[in-house]
Write a protein that holds these residues in place. Structure first.
Motif, PDB file in Angstrom:
ATOM      1  N   MET B   1       0.812  -1.204   0.000  1.00  0.00           N
ATOM      2  CA  MET B   1       0.000   0.000   0.000  1.00  0.00           C
ATOM      3  C   MET B   1       0.848   1.258   0.000  1.00  0.00           C
ATOM      4  O   MET B   1       0.422   2.300  -0.429  1.00  0.00           O
ATOM      5  CB  MET B   1      -0.920   0.016   1.239  1.00  0.00           C
ATOM      6  CG  MET B   1      -1.969  -1.063   1.243  1.00  0.00           C
ATOM      7  SD  MET B   1      -3.162  -0.897  -0.063  1.00  0.00           S
ATOM      8  CE  MET B   1      -4.214   0.364   0.616  1.00  0.00           C
ATOM      9  N   ASP B   3       3.224   2.156  -1.841  1.00  0.00           N
ATOM     10  CA  ASP B   3       3.624   2.706  -3.124  1.00  0.00           C
ATOM     11  C   ASP B   3       2.484   3.384  -3.862  1.00  0.00           C
ATOM     12  O   ASP B   3       2.625   3.772  -5.012  1.00  0.00           O
ATOM     13  CB  ASP B   3       4.244   1.610  -3.989  1.00  0.00           C
ATOM     14  CG  ASP B   3       3.324   0.404  -4.110  1.00  0.00           C
ATOM     15  OD1 ASP B   3       2.330   0.359  -3.343  1.00  0.00           O
ATOM     16  OD2 ASP B   3       3.605  -0.460  -4.949  1.00  0.00           O
ATOM     17  N   ILE B   4       1.329   3.554  -3.256  1.00  0.00           N
ATOM     18  CA  ILE B   4       0.234   4.286  -3.899  1.00  0.00           C
ATOM     19  C   ILE B   4       0.537   5.770  -3.833  1.00  0.00           C
ATOM     20  O   ILE B   4       0.892   6.289  -2.770  1.00  0.00           O
ATOM     21  CB  ILE B   4      -1.123   4.010  -3.202  1.00  0.00           C
ATOM     22  CG1 ILE B   4      -1.480   2.533  -3.318  1.00  0.00           C
ATOM     23  CG2 ILE B   4      -2.223   4.853  -3.815  1.00  0.00           C
ATOM     24  CD1 ILE B   4      -2.766   2.169  -2.605  1.00  0.00           C
ATOM     25  N   LEU B   6      -0.558   9.175  -3.358  1.00  0.00           N
ATOM     26  CA  LEU B   6      -1.727   9.836  -2.757  1.00  0.00           C
ATOM     27  C   LEU B   6      -1.678  11.349  -2.906  1.00  0.00           C
ATOM     28  O   LEU B   6      -2.412  12.068  -2.228  1.00  0.00           O
ATOM     29  CB  LEU B   6      -1.829   9.464  -1.271  1.00  0.00           C
ATOM     30  CG  LEU B   6      -2.193   8.002  -1.007  1.00  0.00           C
ATOM     31  CD1 LEU B   6      -2.138   7.703   0.492  1.00  0.00           C
ATOM     32  CD2 LEU B   6      -3.556   7.648  -1.553  1.00  0.00           C
ATOM     33  N   SER B   7      -0.847  11.840  -3.794  1.00  0.00           N
ATOM     34  CA  SER B   7      -0.800  13.289  -3.994  1.00  0.00           C
ATOM     35  C   SER B   7      -2.096  13.760  -4.667  1.00  0.00           C
ATOM     36  O   SER B   7      -2.722  13.012  -5.407  1.00  0.00           O
ATOM     37  CB  SER B   7       0.397  13.661  -4.862  1.00  0.00           C
ATOM     38  OG  SER B   7       0.263  13.049  -6.119  1.00  0.00           O
ATOM     39  N   PRO B   8      -2.532  15.005  -4.410  1.00  0.00           N
ATOM     40  CA  PRO B   8      -3.810  15.490  -4.947  1.00  0.00           C
ATOM     41  C   PRO B   8      -3.829  15.485  -6.474  1.00  0.00           C
ATOM     42  O   PRO B   8      -2.837  15.777  -7.110  1.00  0.00           O
ATOM     43  CB  PRO B   8      -3.897  16.927  -4.412  1.00  0.00           C
ATOM     44  CG  PRO B   8      -2.959  16.974  -3.270  1.00  0.00           C
ATOM     45  CD  PRO B   8      -1.888  15.993  -3.569  1.00  0.00           C
ATOM     46  N   ARG B   9      -4.955  15.120  -7.046  1.00  0.00           N
ATOM     47  CA  ARG B   9      -5.146  15.176  -8.501  1.00  0.00           C
ATOM     48  C   ARG B   9      -6.045  16.350  -8.831  1.00  0.00           C
ATOM     49  O   ARG B   9      -6.773  16.857  -7.982  1.00  0.00           O
ATOM     50  CB  ARG B   9      -5.810  13.891  -9.004  1.00  0.00           C
ATOM     51  CG  ARG B   9      -5.019  12.644  -8.661  1.00  0.00           C
ATOM     52  CD  ARG B   9      -3.650  12.651  -9.331  1.00  0.00           C
ATOM     53  NE  ARG B   9      -2.781  11.643  -8.766  1.00  0.00           N
ATOM     54  CZ  ARG B   9      -2.712  10.397  -9.219  1.00  0.00           C
ATOM     55  NH1 ARG B   9      -3.477  10.000 -10.196  1.00  0.00           N
ATOM     56  NH2 ARG B   9      -1.891   9.551  -8.662  1.00  0.00           N
ATOM     57  N   VAL B  12     -11.488  15.350  -9.897  1.00  0.00           N
ATOM     58  CA  VAL B  12     -12.235  14.232  -9.315  1.00  0.00           C
ATOM     59  C   VAL B  12     -13.687  14.692  -9.268  1.00  0.00           C
ATOM     60  O   VAL B  12     -14.141  15.234  -8.266  1.00  0.00           O
ATOM     61  CB  VAL B  12     -11.733  13.878  -7.894  1.00  0.00           C
ATOM     62  CG1 VAL B  12     -12.478  12.653  -7.370  1.00  0.00           C
ATOM     63  CG2 VAL B  12     -10.239  13.631  -7.901  1.00  0.00           C
TER      64      VAL B  12
END
Lengths: 253, 165
Positions: B1, B3-4, B6-9, B12
């Motif tokens: 987990m 390596d996911i 999680l920086s904002p995109r 969405v």
């Protein structure tokens, strides 16, 4: 595409597919409609004119049940907020019931103010007077408009629930202030009638019928509205779940 | 987990509801605060005019002659003149003549309670009268069917008739 992975979906909002109507609410809706039909029949046609106010008295059958409904709604908002704030019963369900109840309460407090103002014009000779009952009622109305605005300030569901619950508990103090304002000051507004035994017969029956019909309407509206609020929260949660699912897929790919 | 990313995109769409700027809510809150202040000020300003029963004029503190007050009383039967601007109000056996400076509400009738805004005047002989600016009809908390007496009479006659039978 499956939007929700059961392992990652939010546990705060509830199930994926949830209609806002159930057999119970459909029966309740039918009873509410029947009650309002009876109220129209008794309020407009079968109840007698008042000896002093004559036909003008009929606005009573909307004005008083609306006020009762608003008191009830704000009371439920306060108690649900207390339930949210208490750790042992903390759940967003309480927050949504509080929000739904406040919305219905604001609507019917508005109806109380408008119907009272119209009644005041034909009965007193003025739409508005800054007397204790009218002013405290208007103050209560805008307090809960403010409460609804606070609910919409953004943040997480939990932040919304916490700050609005604190405000709702404080605002609940205003309800007895409005109710007893006719005793504590000398207002233009009349004193209590039903509790003092100053109304009887078909007039009293029509008024109680109105209170019952409006109470059923309140329950029906709040049940539907809180389910819509739950769906709104679900949509918000899904946004997060979709983003997490996408990233998980990226990481795997 | 771990390596996911999680920086904002940027986009969405379904989460957009939660990201909206709550300017409207802030505007409503500002309006509520402003209106609340107005309500309190108006209520307190209005309360400056003492609310007195006719029998309290010159007796109760604040219910003084030559002061703006509101008096409460019942319009005496047979005193409302054709202009509807002159009548007598009574409370607890004390009466006071009233002269209105404006046309009163159409709801004004004899034998009903009223609240009048204005000033108590006193002439050289000590006779008091009330110079009214606005009259409001006050209804009490008693509700009675319009033809209650007739219904009661009919019921009494029916009872008497059944007893005779």
């Amino acid at each position: 595409m499956t939007l929700l992975d059961p392992a990652t979906s939010s546990a705060t909002t509830g199930s994926d597919r949830r209609p806002t109507s159930t057999r119970f609410t459909r029966v309740l809706g039918f009873l509410t409609l029947a009650g309002i039909g009876w109220l129209v029949l008794f309020g407009l046609f079968l109840s007698p004119n008042d000896a002093t106010q004559r036909n003008r008295v009929r606005i009573l059958y909307i004005h008083v049940p609306s006020a009762w409904l608003a008191y009830l709604a704000f009371g439920v908002t306060g108690l649900s907020s207390l339930a949210y704030l208490w750790k042992r019963t903390r759940s967003l369900e309480w927050d949504r019931i509080a929000g739904a109840s406040a919305e219905v309460g604001v609507l019917f407090m508005g109806i109380t103010l408008v119907s009272g103002s119209l009644w005041g014009k034909i009965s007193w000779g003025t739409y508005w007077e800054w007397d204790s009952r009218l002013t405290t009622t208007a103050f209560l109305f805008i307090t809960y408009v403010g409460y609804l605005a606070v609910r919409d300030l953004g943040g997480t569901h939990q932040q919304r629930a916490r700050r609005s619950a604190v405000l709702a508990v404080l605002a609940m103090i205003e309800v007895p202030l409005v109710h007893f304002s006719v005793k504590w000051w000398r207002p233009l507004h009349q004193q209590e009638s039903v509790a003092e035994g100053e109304m009887e017969g078909l007039m009293l029956f029509s008024l109680l019928l109105g209170i019952i019909a409006f109470t059923l309407l309140y329950v029906w509206l709040v049940m539907h509205r809180q389910r819509v609020l739950a769906l709104n929260d679900l949509v918000d949660d899904r946004g997060l779940d979709v983003a997490l699912a996408d990233r998980r897929k990226e990481a795997e790919g | 987990m771990s390596d996911i990313d999680l920086s904002p995109r940027e986009v969405v769409p379904t989460a957009a509801r939660g990201k909206k700027k709550p300017w409207f809510a802030y505007g409503v809150l500002a309006l509520v605060l402003a209106l609340g202040s107005v309500f309190v000020v108006k209520f307190l300003t209005s309360a400056i005019d003492y609310y007195c029963n006719v029998d309290e004029v010159g007796v109760k503190d604040g219910c003084d002659v030559n002061r703006n007050i509101r008096i409460q009383g019942v319009v005496e039967n047979g005193t409302l003149d054709s202009t509807r601007q002159r009548f007598v109000v009574t409370f607890n056996g004390v009466s006071m003549p009233v002269q209105m400076s404006s046309n009163p509400t159409a709801a004004l009738e004899e034998c009903i309670p009223v609240v009048i805004t204005g000033k108590v005047l006193e002439d050289a002989d000590g006779q008091r009268s009330f110079a009214g600016k606005e009259v409001l009809v006050k209804h009490d908390n008693q509700y009675d069917a319009e033809n209650k007496e007739r219904v009661a009479t009919a019921d009494a006659e029916a009872d008497a008739c059944s007893q005779r039978g």
